[in-house]
Design a protein around this motif. Structure first.
Motif, PDB file in Angstrom:
ATOM      1  N   ASP A 603       0.694  -1.460   0.242  1.00 20.84           N
ATOM      2  CA  ASP A 603       0.413   0.459   0.079  1.00 20.84           C
ATOM      3  C   ASP A 603       0.586   1.136   0.285  1.00 20.84           C
ATOM      4  O   ASP A 603       1.530   1.314   0.606  1.00 20.84           O
ATOM      5  CB  ASP A 603      -1.004  -0.062   1.492  1.00 20.84           C
ATOM      6  CG  ASP A 603      -2.587  -0.874   1.104  1.00 20.84           C
ATOM      7  OD1 ASP A 603      -2.478  -1.514   0.291  1.00 20.84           O
ATOM      8  OD2 ASP A 603      -2.708  -1.907   2.535  1.00 20.84           O
ATOM      9  N   LEU A 605       1.112   5.680   0.583  1.00 21.53           N
ATOM     10  CA  LEU A 605       0.083   6.255   1.599  1.00 21.53           C
ATOM     11  C   LEU A 605       0.661   7.724   1.569  1.00 21.53           C
ATOM     12  O   LEU A 605       1.511   7.824   0.761  1.00 21.53           O
ATOM     13  CB  LEU A 605       1.216   6.349   3.127  1.00 21.53           C
ATOM     14  CG  LEU A 605       0.987   7.697   3.858  1.00 21.53           C
ATOM     15  CD1 LEU A 605      -0.564   7.099   4.439  1.00 21.53           C
ATOM     16  CD2 LEU A 605       1.934   7.271   5.768  1.00 21.53           C
ATOM     17  N   ILE A 606      -0.704   8.706   1.233  1.00 20.36           N
ATOM     18  CA  ILE A 606      -0.244   9.434   0.369  1.00 20.36           C
ATOM     19  C   ILE A 606      -0.899  10.585   1.386  1.00 20.36           C
ATOM     20  O   ILE A 606      -1.712  10.511   1.553  1.00 20.36           O
ATOM     21  CB  ILE A 606      -1.059   9.936  -1.086  1.00 20.36           C
ATOM     22  CG1 ILE A 606      -0.720   8.955  -1.741  1.00 20.36           C
ATOM     23  CG2 ILE A 606      -0.444  11.322  -1.759  1.00 20.36           C
ATOM     24  CD1 ILE A 606      -1.058   8.597  -3.233  1.00 20.36           C
ATOM     25  N   ALA A 634      -1.985  16.191  -4.589  1.00 17.38           N
ATOM     26  CA  ALA A 634      -2.125  14.491  -4.241  1.00 17.38           C
ATOM     27  C   ALA A 634      -3.007  13.548  -4.312  1.00 17.38           C
ATOM     28  O   ALA A 634      -2.925  12.197  -4.438  1.00 17.38           O
ATOM     29  CB  ALA A 634      -2.263  14.979  -2.222  1.00 17.38           C
ATOM     30  N   ARG A 635      -3.991  14.114  -4.746  1.00 15.94           N
ATOM     31  CA  ARG A 635      -5.080  13.731  -5.253  1.00 15.94           C
ATOM     32  C   ARG A 635      -5.141  12.754  -6.524  1.00 15.94           C
ATOM     33  O   ARG A 635      -5.363  11.968  -6.843  1.00 15.94           O
ATOM     34  CB  ARG A 635      -6.765  14.640  -5.633  1.00 15.94           C
ATOM     35  CG  ARG A 635      -7.109  15.263  -4.747  1.00 15.94           C
ATOM     36  CD  ARG A 635      -8.351  16.120  -4.770  1.00 15.94           C
ATOM     37  NE  ARG A 635      -9.474  16.627  -3.807  1.00 15.94           N
ATOM     38  CZ  ARG A 635      -9.784  16.059  -2.257  1.00 15.94           C
ATOM     39  NH1 ARG A 635     -10.005  14.553  -3.003  1.00 15.94           N
ATOM     40  NH2 ARG A 635     -10.037  16.015  -1.378  1.00 15.94           N
ATOM     41  N   VAL A 637      -1.949  11.866  -7.865  1.00  7.89           N
ATOM     42  CA  VAL A 637      -0.724  11.162  -7.805  1.00  7.89           C
ATOM     43  C   VAL A 637      -1.665   9.797  -7.044  1.00  7.89           C
ATOM     44  O   VAL A 637      -1.751   8.297  -7.435  1.00  7.89           O
ATOM     45  CB  VAL A 637      -0.081  11.158  -6.527  1.00  7.89           C
ATOM     46  CG1 VAL A 637       0.626   9.965  -5.593  1.00  7.89           C
ATOM     47  CG2 VAL A 637       0.651  11.827  -7.500  1.00  7.89           C
ATOM     48  N   GLY A 638      -2.894   9.977  -5.848  1.00  7.70           N
ATOM     49  CA  GLY A 638      -3.792   8.982  -5.446  1.00  7.70           C
ATOM     50  C   GLY A 638      -4.354   8.372  -6.806  1.00  7.70           C
ATOM     51  O   GLY A 638      -4.852   7.253  -5.994  1.00  7.70           O
ATOM     52  N   GLU A 639      -5.393   8.553  -7.970  1.00 10.28           N
ATOM     53  CA  GLU A 639      -5.779   8.592  -8.594  1.00 10.28           C
ATOM     54  C   GLU A 639      -5.023   7.618  -9.569  1.00 10.28           C
ATOM     55  O   GLU A 639      -5.258   6.280  -9.800  1.00 10.28           O
ATOM     56  CB  GLU A 639      -6.716   9.473  -9.581  1.00 10.28           C
ATOM     57  CG  GLU A 639      -7.396  10.811  -8.834  1.00 10.28           C
ATOM     58  CD  GLU A 639      -8.180  11.461  -9.888  1.00 10.28           C
ATOM     59  OE1 GLU A 639      -7.372  11.521 -11.071  1.00 10.28           O
ATOM     60  OE2 GLU A 639      -8.248  12.252  -9.564  1.00 10.28           O
ATOM     61  N   LEU A 641      -2.136   5.886  -8.510  1.00  9.19           N
ATOM     62  CA  LEU A 641      -2.050   4.616  -7.924  1.00  9.19           C
ATOM     63  C   LEU A 641      -3.776   4.171  -7.059  1.00  9.19           C
ATOM     64  O   LEU A 641      -3.237   3.055  -6.204  1.00  9.19           O
ATOM     65  CB  LEU A 641      -0.938   5.193  -6.303  1.00  9.19           C
ATOM     66  CG  LEU A 641       0.226   5.524  -6.837  1.00  9.19           C
ATOM     67  CD1 LEU A 641       1.288   5.842  -5.483  1.00  9.19           C
ATOM     68  CD2 LEU A 641       1.112   4.895  -7.877  1.00  9.19           C
ATOM     69  N   VAL A 643      -5.061   4.590  -4.757  1.00 14.38           N
ATOM     70  CA  VAL A 643      -5.072   5.336  -3.117  1.00 14.38           C
ATOM     71  C   VAL A 643      -6.465   6.440  -2.600  1.00 14.38           C
ATOM     72  O   VAL A 643      -5.603   7.423  -3.373  1.00 14.38           O
ATOM     73  CB  VAL A 643      -3.604   4.860  -2.440  1.00 14.38           C
ATOM     74  CG1 VAL A 643      -3.634   5.721  -1.097  1.00 14.38           C
ATOM     75  CG2 VAL A 643      -3.279   3.914  -2.871  1.00 14.38           C
ATOM     76  N   GLU A 644      -6.792   6.368  -1.583  1.00 14.57           N
ATOM     77  CA  GLU A 644      -7.227   7.619  -1.707  1.00 14.57           C
ATOM     78  C   GLU A 644      -6.542   8.269  -0.093  1.00 14.57           C
ATOM     79  O   GLU A 644      -6.509   7.702   1.037  1.00 14.57           O
ATOM     80  CB  GLU A 644      -8.522   6.788   0.030  1.00 14.57           C
ATOM     81  CG  GLU A 644      -9.434   8.774   0.337  1.00 14.57           C
ATOM     82  CD  GLU A 644      -9.691   8.994  -0.560  1.00 14.57           C
ATOM     83  OE1 GLU A 644     -10.472  10.257  -0.486  1.00 14.57           O
ATOM     84  OE2 GLU A 644     -10.137   8.571  -1.483  1.00 14.57           O
ATOM     85  N   PRO A 645      -6.034   9.204  -1.011  1.00 25.83           N
ATOM     86  CA  PRO A 645      -4.779  10.519   0.081  1.00 25.83           C
ATOM     87  C   PRO A 645      -5.701  11.243   1.041  1.00 25.83           C
ATOM     88  O   PRO A 645      -6.804  10.970   1.597  1.00 25.83           O
ATOM     89  CB  PRO A 645      -4.307  11.707  -0.456  1.00 25.83           C
ATOM     90  CG  PRO A 645      -6.008  11.658  -1.336  1.00 25.83           C
ATOM     91  CD  PRO A 645      -6.348  10.125  -1.984  1.00 25.83           C
TER      92      PRO A 645
END
Length: 667
Positions: A603, A605-606, A634-635, A637-639, A641, A643-645
């Motif tokens: 996982d 972590l953002i 940040a959003r 990068v989260g999209e 990967l 992952v919810e930042p």
């Protein structure tokens, strides 16, 4: 009464008077048949002779005490006697015997709940492992001993443990931590009136405080003589010898060394004797008495081999190598260097799990032998082996961490028979050429590696002194250090750190630029041209692929490779090639060998755009506003990967720590 008087003088560190009263108490105990007191007085006399550095007598009394304590079943005194014998055998260089006695003492201390004895025995074991060059285990035992000493309020024990931890960090080259521990130890010794400890601590501080060494060593000599502690005196005299040698007062240095050597031989301080022979060997080398120098260093190696002190073995071999090189005895120098590196690798193995110690060890001892062996191999046109040796000294700790994290096997060995595998790293990179850099005082060494297995070795012309003088540096490294400064990035950039800077002036994109004077721009261009001439020009015709993977060396990391060009009007290197920087071929290999699905199962972590709001800074309230576009970035990068930042009010310290902890557990 005699025993009480002896204990009183012992607390005052008047050991001759202590000995006198303990001997009277022992005679009376034997006369009246008091076996317990007889055993106790033998053990206490053993300790007194240990403090006086008379280890043979200490051993005799302790062994008598041990026999009596086993006979009458006094476990407390039996454990204390084992600890005394552990210290004695360690000082005599019989480290395996010392370890056995300490382990027996520790078992008894734990069994009967003797916390003070447990602390002392952990400390003794730490000293033994330090003497064996096993610094990681030495640190662990000393830290256990220190924790117990603090817990039970044993100030003297606390001071001793701080001193011993200082010695561990000092031997690995971490002078800052060594200084901190030595200073704590000295402060405690002065506070409680521990004169012997004060003398030792002054000597130890002298070894790490370069500007004050002479003063501290002289204090150590005076205190050691005043209380009659011969080992501390010999150690301080050796330190003074090193000080005089460092300012080329070699005759004074030799005189102090010979005094220290006389004491160490008389009292059989084997580890100290080896250290003195190393220092004396360096002094004779400076005096051009090379036969005597080699004799001293061979003796140091022999003693260290007998006592099992790996660090001293390594230092002895390294100094013999330097001696051979200075006399152009290349074949012999290579043999000693391979032994030297083998010993270094043994020491590293003992530090498994402690990256900090490995880095300190490399900085203190590791770079020179690898560099020297690589150069000797280059001189005999063994370029592939020279490259492997370079790799042995490069980014070792990082490569091992990557291998461990990615669950791949680390293939690296000091054994010349196993020097292979570098070509496999290169073959896996398509459309690339590798540029591997090393440098010496006035020359740059270069390897170009190609996917078809070809390896080319080139070196720059030797840099002329007038070139270095013009740039106000004395070697190639000086130019590399200056190569990034010309951009004005490091000293003048205004970073996005509003908690530390009230006057943040950034562009709408968060960047800060500083105009450079014309003169400085010209200086920068000249330095970059030198870097091009030394690093790129000798191999330019070999850089035939669209991408270059560069492996820099030490301060060549500062070279702005992308900004290099052959002339002011030419193309930058970044316009002609794609550039990649790697710390070593081994780190790249471990990334290549990482399981394909490893990162997709781990996982991410953002964290971005935390809500700071008002903070109290410099005596006033400041409202820290969000950084432009941080939330959006940040959003995005989260999209990518999936992952919810953690953003805004959710991006708290507690939330981040909790998220890190959960990922460690699940990944």
């Amino acid at each position: 009464m005699n025993e009480k008087l002896g204990s009183l003088f012992k607390s005052l560190e008047e050991y001759q008077k202590t000995k006198k009263y303990y001997e009277k108490a022992l005679a009376i105990a034997i006369e009246v048949g008091d076996r317990q007191k007889e055993g106790r007085m033998n053990r206490r006399l053993g300790n007194v002779f240990y403090y006086l550095g008379e280890y043979k007598k200490s051993k005799e009394y302790a062994e008598k005490a041990l026999a009596i304590m086993i006979e009458i079943g006094d476990k407390h005194e039996e454990g204390a006697t084992y600890e005394c014998l552990g210290g004695v055998f360690n000082s005599l260089g019989k480290n395996q015997n010392a370890k056995e006695y300490c382990m027996k003492a520790l078992a008894i201390a734990i069994e009967i709940g003797d916390r003070r004895g447990e602390s002392a025995t952990y400390g003794c074991l730490g000293t033994v492992f330090h003497s064996l060059g096993e610094c990681q285990r030495a640190k662990e035992y000393q830290e256990k001993a220190l924790a117990i000493a603090i817990e039970i309020g044993d100030r003297r024990g606390e001071g001793t443990r701080c001193n011993d931890l200082g010695a561990v960090f000092s031997s690995l080259g971490d002078k800052q931590k060594a200084k901190e521990y030595y200073e704590k130890s000295l402060a405690i010794a002065i506070e409680i009136g521990h004169r012997r400890g004060e003398g030792r601590r002054n000597g130890n501080l002298g070894a790490v405080l370069y500007s004050l060494t002479k003063e501290y060593f002289e204090k150590a000599v005076d205190v050691s003589r005043a209380i009659g502690h011969r080992k501390s005196e010999a150690s301080a005299l050796t330190g003074l010898a090193s000080v005089f040698a460092s300012v080329n007062e070699n005759l004074k240095a030799k005189e102090h060394c010979e005094k220290a050597l006389t004491i160490s031989r008389e009292c059989e301080y084997r580890d100290l004797e080896a250290k003195i022979y190393i220092t004396l060997g360096e002094i004779y080398h400076s005096l051009h008495e090379c036969g005597k120098a080699e004799d001293c260093l061979e003796k140091a190696y022999s003693i260290s081999s007998q006592t099992g002190n790996k660090l001293k073995e390594f230092e002895s071999l390294l100094n013999i190598t330097r001696l051979k090189v200075s006399h152009s005895q290349v074949a012999e120098a290579k043999d000693y260097l391979i032994q030297c590196i083998g010993k270094y690798e043994q020491i590293r193995t003992c530090l498994e799990g402690n990256s900090e110690f490995k880095i300190s060890l490399l900085e203190e001892h590791g770079t020179f032998p690898y560099k020297l062996l690589s150069r000797l191999l280059c001189d005999t046109e063994q370029f592939q082996d020279a490259l492997y040796v370079e790799e042995l000294g490069r980014a070792r700790v990082l490569a091992e961490l990557i291998a461990d994290k990615n669950s791949v096997e680390s293939h690296i060995s000091a054994n010349p028979n196993t020097w292979f595998g570098i070509e496999n790293v290169v073959k896996r990179e398509t459309n690339c050429v590798f540029l591997y850099i090393s440098y010496e005082e006035r020359q740059v060494l270069l390897w170009v590696l190609k996917a078809n297995g070809d390896t080319f070795f080139r070196k720059s012309n030797e840099v002329e002194l007038n070139t270095l003088d013009a740039e106000q540096v004395c070697d190639v490294e000086g130019i590399f250090k200056k190569s990034a400064a010309g951009f004005g990035v490091l000293p003048t950039s205004n970073c996005e750190d509003r908690s530390l800077d009230d006057n943040v002036t950034t562009s709408p994109h968060g960047k800060s630029r500083t105009s450079l004077p014309v003169e400085q721009t010209k200086d920068t261009e000249r330095i970059h041209h030198l870097c091009y001439e030394w690093i790129v020009a000798p191999v330019a015709h070999l850089l035939t692929e669209p991408e270059i993977i560069i492996v820099p060396d030490r301060f060549s990391y500062r070279v702005p490779f992308a900004a290099l060009r052959d002339n002011p009007a030419g193309k930058y290197l970044s316009e002609r090639y794609r550039l990649r920087i790697v710390p070593s071929l081994r780190t790249l290999q471990h990334i290549q060998e990482c399981p394909v699905d490893y990162h997709s199962q781990t996982d991410a972590l953002i964290v971005g755009d935390p809500k700071v709001g008002e903070v109290y800074y410099n005596g006033r309230l400041l409202d820290v506003t969000p950084l432009l576009c941080a939330n959006k970035e940040a959003r995005m990068v989260g999209e990518l990967l999936g992952v919810e930042p953690l953003l805004g009010g959710r991006a708290t310290k507690q939330a981040v720590l909790q998220a890190i902890s959960s990922r460690k557990t699940t990944s």
